[in-house]
Design an enzyme around this catalytic site. Structure first.
Site, mmCIF file in Angstrom:
data_model
loop_
_atom_site.group_PDB
_atom_site.id
_atom_site.type_symbol
_atom_site.label_atom_id
_atom_site.label_comp_id
_atom_site.label_asym_id
_atom_site.label_seq_id
_atom_site.Cartn_x
_atom_site.Cartn_y
_atom_site.Cartn_z
ATOM 1 C CG ASP A 182 -2.007 -1.068 1.100
ATOM 2 O OD1 ASP A 182 -2.610 -1.184 0.022
ATOM 3 O OD2 ASP A 182 -2.213 -1.803 2.085
ATOM 4 C CG ASP B 265 -6.763 -4.456 -3.563
ATOM 5 O OD1 ASP B 265 -6.994 -5.584 -4.030
ATOM 6 O OD2 ASP B 265 -7.419 -3.970 -2.623
#
Length: 404
Positions: free
Chosen positions: A117, A177
């Protein structure tokens, strides 16, 4: 909420309500909705003094944002929203606060990588900040963050390890993602970083395309690989309904992520993949045009929606419009993106004066009963991005018409 903001909200929705139904033009104005969003963002700033607190969600029955620390994967979205607000207003007070919140995220770039992330956290904050200011200090942080993200790359698999903490559960795991975080690597490779970063990003996209994109043109959320041999083991879900279902936000990440991969590489297979995922998403939309959290939840139509998936997809489609050559396809994607943003700007999804968020009705992790049918910060971020893109497209079209 101040009286002036409430009055503006009412005025905007009155304009929408009074729009002539005979016209086929969008019944919303990106500029007006951006102005409204900027005002709501300034309202939120009044209640936050700590630049180490980042907005995450507004729980059911609450009116205030729940905040998280810098290491939360969503930390970059709030400063990113502030940068979009500054871009569309020129307000120096917003810029100053954007700088303060962005500075707090610097630590992520210089700490050992805990997950994939880093792209969301650093590129949404420092990336937007650098784009708008050209601050060389921001560039250094971005380059360091790219190097940090690259430490998660496994050359035997050819992809970045998404969740180190879940290796026992999924082995070497790559999630859909993660396609969004490749933009940081692509950017770094052409802005003074190691050229190897480009190769890592390309390899990761290829491995994801080969193993996480299914024959039905939907995606697995998680790809499990043997970290020693690189062999693909199995596709899983983590936040969707089932392994073989179509989790809405995952499909959105894929649409947008592969579009970016094509933009940066011009590899046709990435564009083809983004198009396939986009068409499948659009073909399966419910009648009202906003996806349920998972397209295959058996409780539909009594399942929660996911406004964030619609916002992300709108950005992916607008990215695609600048990449596809087929005019009919371009027109299809522009219309679909407009439809998403128009619906999100309606009273059904835009919070108006009922919430400090911009958008209602997002779903985070349904299987864990977490963040279901609530405002979530990344929905607001991608909504602001989509509005900004549409505003720029509208200005470009008007300028072109003027020159004729």
């Amino acid at each position: 909420m101040t009286r002036s903001l409430s009055l503006l909200i009412s005025t905007v929705f009155l304009i929408v309500a009074c729009a002539s139904p005979k016209k086929q033009e969008p019944v919303f104005s990106p500029t007006e909705m951006l102005d409204l969003s900027v005002l709501k963002t300034k309202e939120n700033l009044k209640g936050i003094s700590d630049s180490n607190s980042f907005l995450r969600n507004i729980p059911k029955g609450k009116s205030d944002w729940k905040v998280v620390g810098v290491k939360n994967w969503c930390s970059g979205f709030w400063p990113g929203i502030l940068w979009y607000a500054y871009e569309n207003s020129g307000d120096e007070t917003i810029k100053k606060r954007a700088e303060n919140f962005t500075a707090s995220i610097k630590t992520i770039a210089y700490s050992p990588a805990e997950d994939h992330d880093i792209g969301f956290m650093v590129y949404c904050s420092y990336g937007n900040g650098y784009r708008l200011t050209g601050n060389e200090a921001y560039k250094k942080v971005l380059l360091s963050a790219a190097d940090t993200l690259a430490t998660l790359y496994n050359p035997k698999v050819g992809s970045i390890l998404s969740w180190p903490v879940k290796v026992e559960e999924y082995g070497h795991n790559t999630i859909i993602d993660n396609m969004m975080n490749l933009e940081l690597l692509f950017w770094a490779a052409k802005n003074g970083g190691n050229k190897r970063l480009y190769d890592i990003a390309v390899s990761h996209a290829e491995v994801t395309m080969k193993n996480l994109v299914r024959p039905d043109d939907a995606v697995f959320h998680v790809g499990e690989f043997d970290g020693n041999t690189g062999a693909f083991v199995k596709g899983h879900t983590h936040q969707g309904y089932a392994d073989e279902s179509m989790w809405a936000r995952g499909q959105a990440w894929g649409i947008y992520g592969f579009a970016i991969a094509y933009r940066e590489t011009r590899k046709q297979e990435f564009l083809d993949t983004s198009i396939k995922l986009a068409n499948h998403f659009l073909n399966r939309l419910p009648e009202d045009g906003i996806p349920y959290w998972d397209f295959d939840d058996p409780k539909i139509p009594n399942a929660p929606k996911d406004a964030s998936a619609a916002a992300i997809t709108s950005c992916g489609l607008l990215e695609l419009t600048g990449l596809v050559k087929d005019e009919k396809l371009k027109e299809k994607y522009i219309k679909a993106a407009n439809n998403f943003v128009e619906k999100l700007s309606s009273k059904d999804y835009f919070s108006g004066d009922t919430s400090k968020a911009l958008l209602l009705h997002s779903t985070g992790n349904h299987p864990k009963n977490s963040e279901i049918d609530v405002p979530i910060i990344y929905a607001d971020y991608y909504y602001m991005e989509a509005l900004t893109r549409l505003k720029k497209m509208e200005a470009a079209n008007n300028a072109a018409q003027t020159q004729k």
